[in-house]
Design a protein around this motif. Sequence first.
Motif, short mmCIF file in Angstrom:
data_model
loop_
_atom_site.label_atom_id
_atom_site.label_comp_id
_atom_site.label_asym_id
_atom_site.label_seq_id
_atom_site.Cartn_x
_atom_site.Cartn_y
_atom_site.Cartn_z
N UNK A 130 0.66 -0.88 0.29
CA UNK A 130 0.13 -0.28 0.09
C UNK A 130 0.58 1.32 0.07
N UNK A 131 2.28 1.28 0.94
CA UNK A 131 2.55 2.20 0.67
C UNK A 131 3.50 2.74 -0.74
N UNK A 132 4.48 1.67 -1.09
CA UNK A 132 4.62 1.46 -1.98
C UNK A 132 4.01 2.30 -3.21
N UNK A 133 3.03 1.72 -3.44
CA UNK A 133 1.90 1.77 -4.59
C UNK A 133 1.51 3.72 -4.21
N UNK A 134 1.20 3.92 -3.13
CA UNK A 134 1.69 4.77 -2.63
C UNK A 134 2.14 6.01 -3.68
N UNK A 135 3.30 5.85 -2.99
CA UNK A 135 4.98 7.24 -3.30
C UNK A 135 4.67 6.49 -4.63
N UNK A 136 4.55 5.65 -5.79
CA UNK A 136 4.58 5.43 -7.01
C UNK A 136 3.85 5.82 -7.71
N UNK A 137 2.59 5.88 -7.53
CA UNK A 137 1.49 6.69 -8.10
C UNK A 137 1.55 7.99 -8.93
N UNK A 139 5.34 -6.86 -7.37
CA UNK A 139 4.06 -6.35 -7.70
C UNK A 139 3.55 -4.71 -7.90
N UNK A 140 4.26 -3.94 -7.53
CA UNK A 140 4.24 -2.94 -7.58
C UNK A 140 5.12 -1.89 -8.80
N UNK A 141 5.45 -2.89 -9.72
CA UNK A 141 6.75 -2.36 -10.98
C UNK A 141 4.74 -1.70 -11.25
N UNK A 142 4.12 -2.87 -12.48
CA UNK A 142 3.39 -2.76 -13.41
C UNK A 142 3.06 -1.40 -12.76
N UNK A 168 1.68 4.46 -13.82
CA UNK A 168 1.51 6.19 -13.73
C UNK A 168 1.70 6.67 -14.80
N UNK A 169 3.10 5.83 -14.93
CA UNK A 169 3.45 6.60 -16.41
C UNK A 169 2.53 6.86 -17.31
N UNK A 170 1.62 5.98 -17.53
CA UNK A 170 1.43 6.26 -18.73
C UNK A 170 0.66 6.89 -19.14
N UNK A 171 -0.47 7.72 -18.11
CA UNK A 171 -1.49 8.62 -17.91
C UNK A 171 -0.51 9.90 -17.74
N UNK A 172 0.67 10.00 -18.60
CA UNK A 172 1.54 11.43 -18.45
C UNK A 172 1.94 11.29 -19.64
N UNK A 208 7.35 4.32 -21.92
CA UNK A 208 7.95 3.20 -20.49
C UNK A 208 8.84 2.15 -21.39
N UNK A 209 8.74 1.53 -21.99
CA UNK A 209 9.37 0.35 -22.45
C UNK A 209 10.70 0.74 -22.87
N UNK A 210 10.93 2.21 -23.15
CA UNK A 210 12.47 2.54 -22.95
C UNK A 210 12.65 2.89 -21.27
N UNK A 211 12.19 3.17 -20.73
CA UNK A 211 12.77 3.64 -18.82
C UNK A 211 12.67 1.68 -18.45
#
Length: 457
Positions: free
Chosen positions: A362-369, A380-383, A388-392, A398-401
Amino acid sequence: MKKTLRKILAGCLALSMTVGAAGLGACGNSDIDSEGNVIVTMSIMNSTNENPGWLAMIDAANEVLKRDGQKVRIEPEIIKTDSWDNYYTKVTSNILGSIGGTIGRIAESHMPMMVDKRQVMDLTSIRDELVATGEYDASSFDGVAKNGGKYYGLPSGTQHMVLYYNKTLFDEYNADNPTARIEYPSDDWSNASTFAEIRDTAKKITDYYTAKLGANKKKFGLSAGPYLAYAGMYAKNSGGVNIFDANGECQIASQPFYDVYDWFTQMLVTDKSMPNTSDTQTLDASARFLGGNIAMIIDGVWQMHDICEYTENYEIGIAAIPVSDKQYTSYSTTFTDRFWAARNSRHPEEDKIALKALMSKEAITAVSNKQIGGIPIRTDCVDNYFEAIKGTKLSDYVDVVKNGIANKVNVPYSTYYNIVDQQINQKMSVWINGNMTAKDYVDFMADTMKKGMAGKL
């Protein structure tokens, strides 16, 4: 937070009158709220742009603690500096005085000193428990936080370098130069753009905008920090090694390093297509890129949030780090910052409970958002991070990163590394301003590193 602080200070003052300084330390680290929760204070460095991510992480961790019935709550202590060196100094002072945060986040470069000075707690039990679940990248726990088979820090996420470029500036140039077009930098880590190609592109963009806007409003073609932390990456991309060879011998004074710094010199001194120290005195390279004043910049994935937020209508692309020759694979410098816990804390078990909550899904998801914290070390938080990047505006990259993660170059940080880095940086302006050759500067880097290794600095 202010009321809590006043309560702590008032209690400490009264206690100090009877038991002295030792009482101040005990009081400063033993606050309990009205619900009986032990308050664990977490130190984080002030960053207007990153704070929302770290504060969201703390909020999510507190929800996990509440859900699990733990009588522990985390409160942030934002240290007012944007310099890791100043932040480390403040954290060290707080630990010595038994005040401030008993847990916190620190740059990877400072972790060896915290371990060497016995400032941080042994967190091996938490590391082992987390890794045993199979839900975390076990390799991210290793490195500078590991000493003598024990682990003294937990990874807050991994960060690596990429090349960002302003597609709008490229397109403007090409519109006015249809017979001398320039290509976007390559996003293929196995077939990256060469140093020569990047230099040529940087010069053309600089010359074009200088002629169009005038020397006082020129736009630079490239910013690529020639710092020691990135030198190993550039050397690997030139067929060399990452600072040290397999026997631990310093390899800075070798041809790949000479070639890399000659490349920098060509752009800094000859072409003037890279900003020098005078050009970045009032506005640093990152801010210049965000404002459209630099066409390409080699920087970390930690910049993605700012690039998405502050580049206005500019279209931005992401590419691989350049190489000296197409025969070489592109490598990327990788950092893994750490969470720590103070060794002298009066509530060590509560600190550990708080850190485990910060490592929760939950915490890692919050910061990665928020596109903060780098690549999550929980699998399970990598995706979620990449979603989150796909919405920018960086959604197409994304694949380059992702692909940059595969070719990691870890900085060989040590207790002396920061001292070496500081002395090299102090000399950098002499070289950047054309008063020292690339070879002389590289030889100075090598000599300084060897002195550091020998404990002579």
